[in-house]
Design a protein around this motif. Structure first.
Motif, PDB file in Angstrom:
ATOM      1  N   VAL A  95      -1.939  -0.818  -0.291  1.00  0.00           N
ATOM      2  CA  VAL A  95      -2.798  -0.243   0.755  1.00  0.00           C
ATOM      3  C   VAL A  95      -3.598   0.904   0.125  1.00  0.00           C
ATOM      4  CG1 VAL A  95      -2.897   0.751   3.069  1.00  0.00           C
ATOM      5  CG2 VAL A  95      -1.048  -0.834   2.480  1.00  0.00           C
ATOM      6  N   CYS A 131       4.083  -3.850  10.673  1.00  0.00           N
ATOM      7  CA  CYS A 131       3.418  -4.674  11.671  1.00  0.00           C
ATOM      8  C   CYS A 131       4.254  -4.739  12.945  1.00  0.00           C
ATOM      9  CB  CYS A 131       3.146  -6.078  11.126  1.00  0.00           C
ATOM     10  SG  CYS A 131       4.589  -6.964  10.501  1.00  0.00           S
ATOM     11  N   ASP A 154       3.558   1.519  -1.145  1.00  0.00           N
ATOM     12  CA  ASP A 154       2.802   2.147  -0.051  1.00  0.00           C
ATOM     13  C   ASP A 154       3.698   2.980   0.859  1.00  0.00           C
ATOM     14  OD1 ASP A 154       0.630   2.473   1.957  1.00  0.00           O
ATOM     15  OD2 ASP A 154       1.951   1.179   3.139  1.00  0.00           O
ATOM     16  N   ASN A 197      -2.806 -10.602   7.147  1.00  0.00           N
ATOM     17  CA  ASN A 197      -3.493  -9.799   6.143  1.00  0.00           C
ATOM     18  C   ASN A 197      -2.927 -10.142   4.771  1.00  0.00           C
ATOM     19  OD1 ASN A 197      -1.452  -7.842   5.202  1.00  0.00           O
ATOM     20  ND2 ASN A 197      -1.550  -6.955   7.250  1.00  0.00           N
ATOM     21  N   CYS A 220      -1.283  -8.729   2.500  1.00  0.00           N
ATOM     22  CA  CYS A 220      -0.181  -7.966   1.900  1.00  0.00           C
ATOM     23  C   CYS A 220       0.801  -8.870   1.186  1.00  0.00           C
ATOM     24  CB  CYS A 220       0.531  -7.127   2.955  1.00  0.00           C
ATOM     25  SG  CYS A 220       1.467  -8.066   4.189  1.00  0.00           S
ATOM     26  N   GLY A 226       0.766   2.565   5.223  1.00  0.00           N
ATOM     27  CA  GLY A 226       0.292   1.423   6.008  1.00  0.00           C
ATOM     28  C   GLY A 226       1.116   1.104   7.232  1.00  0.00           C
ATOM     29  N   ASP A 247       9.380  -3.972   4.157  1.00  0.00           N
ATOM     30  CA  ASP A 247       9.235  -2.770   4.992  1.00  0.00           C
ATOM     31  C   ASP A 247      10.614  -2.136   5.152  1.00  0.00           C
ATOM     32  OD1 ASP A 247       6.876  -4.272   5.250  1.00  0.00           O
ATOM     33  OD2 ASP A 247       6.438  -3.358   7.188  1.00  0.00           O
ATOM     34  N   ARG A 291      -5.442  -5.683  15.749  1.00  0.00           N
ATOM     35  CA  ARG A 291      -6.098  -6.000  14.481  1.00  0.00           C
ATOM     36  C   ARG A 291      -6.606  -7.434  14.410  1.00  0.00           C
ATOM     37  NH1 ARG A 291      -1.474  -3.349  10.527  1.00  0.00           N
ATOM     38  NH2 ARG A 291      -2.141  -1.180  10.679  1.00  0.00           N
ATOM     39  N   ASN A 310       6.605   0.658   2.443  1.00  0.00           N
ATOM     40  CA  ASN A 310       6.262  -0.748   2.234  1.00  0.00           C
ATOM     41  C   ASN A 310       6.352  -1.044   0.737  1.00  0.00           C
ATOM     42  OD1 ASN A 310       5.529  -1.439   4.990  1.00  0.00           O
ATOM     43  ND2 ASN A 310       3.755  -0.130   4.686  1.00  0.00           N
ATOM     44  N   LEU A 322      -7.854   3.527   5.108  1.00  0.00           N
ATOM     45  CA  LEU A 322      -6.881   2.639   4.480  1.00  0.00           C
ATOM     46  C   LEU A 322      -7.373   1.210   4.548  1.00  0.00           C
ATOM     47  CD1 LEU A 322      -3.539   3.995   6.025  1.00  0.00           C
ATOM     48  CD2 LEU A 322      -4.528   4.580   3.802  1.00  0.00           C
ATOM     49  N   THR A 323      -7.105   0.434   3.504  1.00  0.00           N
ATOM     50  CA  THR A 323      -7.425  -0.985   3.518  1.00  0.00           C
ATOM     51  C   THR A 323      -6.210  -1.780   3.053  1.00  0.00           C
ATOM     52  OG1 THR A 323      -8.266  -0.956   1.237  1.00  0.00           O
ATOM     53  CG2 THR A 323      -9.859  -0.557   3.001  1.00  0.00           C
ATOM     54  N   PHE A 324      -6.010  -2.947   3.646  1.00  0.00           N
ATOM     55  CA  PHE A 324      -4.929  -3.841   3.234  1.00  0.00           C
ATOM     56  C   PHE A 324      -5.508  -4.837   2.240  1.00  0.00           C
ATOM     57  CE2 PHE A 324      -3.654  -2.191   7.310  1.00  0.00           C
ATOM     58  CZ  PHE A 324      -2.307  -1.945   7.141  1.00  0.00           C
TER      59      PHE A 324
END
Length: 212
Positions: A155, A105, A99, A196, A198, A102, A46, A113, A150, A163-165
């Motif tokens: 994502v 975190c 990405d 998740n 990732c 996303g 990140d 989440r 990211n 959006l989906t991880f």
């Protein structure tokens, strides 16, 4: 777009391994090239960028996405600032897609989440806040933690616009290289996320290399 680099690690003037959950902060000077190397695969880095002599000018996801017409970053992408100035160009990429949407975190998002029991798990925003607290010389504070990139994170955007991880698309030894167009502060949280896919639920180290 996959594009390999001609630079060799032996010629780098700077190298540092960043453990999962740790941060990296350093000024990369105009003309220098920085490589973010995914050592073991599927790790998320990140990343935030700021103009070194005026951190109120920083990477802008909005301007970058608008100008390139694509929500993903790869070789050939020019990262623009919130003032529309070129900050860095991605000059090599062996992963192929990174990405911009996303986010990072945080204890708050972990709670929403994944449940209250995950609130105290280490998060990227905590790493960034620790970095700016321990390095006041960069002139950064909480207000400067904005939208990030990211690197190596997957994502996908759904047909409905959500959006989906998903599992990462990176692998051990893959990297992205960026050449600075101005002196920039590079601030990275090597993501510690366990909840998740990732980073395949297994946070691992990355390496930072810089060439003059």
């Amino acid at each position: 777009m996959i594009k390999h680099s001609t630079r060799t690690p032996e010629a780098a003037t700077f190298r540092q391994v960043v453990e999962a959950g740790d941060y990296f902060i350093k000024i990369v000077q105009s003309g220098q090239t920085v490589r973010i190397l995914d050592l073991e695969g599927n790790q998320a880095a990140d990343t935030l960028f700021y103009r070194a002599d005026n951190p109120t000018e920083r990477y802008s996801a909005i301007d970058t996405i608008r100008e390139q017409g694509n929500v993903y970053l790869t070789a050939g992408t020019m990262l623009l600032s919130n003032e529309g100035n070129p900050m860095l160009e991605i000059v090599a990429d062996t992963c192929g897609r990174h990405d911009t949407l996303g986010g990072a975190c945080a204890t708050e998002s972990n709670t929403v989440r994944y449940g209250l029991e995950t609130k105290c798990m280490h998060a990227c925003r905590d790493s960034w806040m620790l970095a700016v607290a321990e390095h006041e010389e960069y002139g950064l504070g909480k207000r400067d933690i904005t939208h990030n990139i990211n690197f190596f994170m997957n994502v996908p955007v759904t047909p409905e616009g959500g959006l989906t991880f998903e599992d990462g698309i990176s692998d051990a030894g893959k990297y992205v290289e960026l050449t600075a167009k101005m002196d920039v502060i590079v601030l990275i949280s090597n993501c510690p996320q366990l909840n998740n896919p990732c980073n395949a639920y297994n946070p691992t180290p990355i390496e930072i290399l810089i060439w003059n």
